[in-house]
Design an enzyme around this catalytic site. Sequence first.
Site, PDB file in Angstrom:
ATOM      1  N   HIS A 135      73.281  46.187  75.300  1.00 49.37           N
ATOM      2  CA  HIS A 135      72.827  46.423  74.095  1.00 49.37           C
ATOM      3  C   HIS A 135      74.010  47.463  73.317  1.00 49.37           C
ATOM      4  O   HIS A 135      74.119  46.913  72.072  1.00 49.37           O
ATOM      5  CB  HIS A 135      71.372  47.380  74.323  1.00 49.37           C
ATOM      6  CG  HIS A 135      70.899  47.844  73.057  1.00 49.37           C
ATOM      7  ND1 HIS A 135      69.830  47.367  72.421  1.00 49.37           N
ATOM      8  CD2 HIS A 135      71.284  48.967  72.196  1.00 49.37           C
ATOM      9  CE1 HIS A 135      69.285  48.018  71.423  1.00 49.37           C
ATOM     10  NE2 HIS A 135      70.320  49.111  71.132  1.00 49.37           N
ATOM     11  N   GLU A 136      74.488  48.319  73.869  1.00 52.03           N
ATOM     12  CA  GLU A 136      75.563  49.060  73.146  1.00 52.03           C
ATOM     13  C   GLU A 136      76.796  48.392  72.840  1.00 52.03           C
ATOM     14  O   GLU A 136      77.487  48.740  71.773  1.00 52.03           O
ATOM     15  CB  GLU A 136      75.716  50.606  74.008  1.00 52.03           C
ATOM     16  CG  GLU A 136      74.566  51.157  74.343  1.00 52.03           C
ATOM     17  CD  GLU A 136      73.608  51.569  73.125  1.00 52.03           C
ATOM     18  OE1 GLU A 136      74.155  51.806  72.175  1.00 52.03           O
ATOM     19  OE2 GLU A 136      72.419  51.621  73.243  1.00 52.03           O
ATOM     20  N   CYS A 139      65.273  49.781  69.841  1.00 51.49           N
ATOM     21  CA  CYS A 139      66.703  50.623  69.405  1.00 51.49           C
ATOM     22  C   CYS A 139      66.395  51.592  68.395  1.00 51.49           C
ATOM     23  O   CYS A 139      65.700  51.440  67.562  1.00 51.49           O
ATOM     24  CB  CYS A 139      67.391  49.512  68.558  1.00 51.49           C
ATOM     25  SG  CYS A 139      69.115  49.908  67.843  1.00 51.49           S
ATOM     26  N   HIS A 151      76.085  46.793  69.892  1.00 51.56           N
ATOM     27  CA  HIS A 151      76.291  47.530  68.539  1.00 51.56           C
ATOM     28  C   HIS A 151      77.928  47.531  68.255  1.00 51.56           C
ATOM     29  O   HIS A 151      77.992  47.448  66.779  1.00 51.56           O
ATOM     30  CB  HIS A 151      75.652  48.918  68.939  1.00 51.56           C
ATOM     31  CG  HIS A 151      74.364  49.064  68.721  1.00 51.56           C
ATOM     32  ND1 HIS A 151      73.580  48.939  67.420  1.00 51.56           N
ATOM     33  CD2 HIS A 151      73.196  49.563  69.466  1.00 51.56           C
ATOM     34  CE1 HIS A 151      72.500  49.149  67.468  1.00 51.56           C
ATOM     35  NE2 HIS A 151      72.222  49.568  68.656  1.00 51.56           N
TER      36      HIS A 151
END
Length: 163
Positions: free
Chosen positions: A132-133, A90, A136
């Site tokens: 993953h995003e 990351c 976030h």
Amino acid sequence: MAYRDIRIIGDPVLRTVCDPITDIDDSVKSLVEDLLETVNEDGRAGLAANQIGVSLRAFSWHIDGEIGYILNPRIVELSKDEFQDGEEGCLSVPGLWYPTERAWYARAEGIDLDGKKVVVEGEELMGRCIQHECDHLDGHLYLDRLSRKNRAKAMRELRERGL
């Protein structure tokens, strides 16, 4: 457009749930330009808005030569039987790579700057990027998904680096 600095672990914005985009105004258009410019660098696969200090639901990607963005993404489908557990890193946790289990395939829906529906989907790296995003944007880092053993190791490594 402006290249933006990446927020690093410990910055509270990374642990904040991002707000939905309700008006597509000049500030949102500028955000998208900044996301696209900042993700367009070798070694970068994805970038969420909060990684550049903006708590809005948007992310960009740069995978296999394709650069794009999505506003207000939400994951609507994940493969249930196929998983990947490769090393994940990351930009906000520099230098750490750990095996992270993700669904092999992911599909997200959102909108573009014209308010039109956008579908982003993919397997392997693109599938990992979407998950993953979106994590976030929900205030999570990939470290949260690590096994207990690897998470302890990663946190120790971060402390040793002063992060």
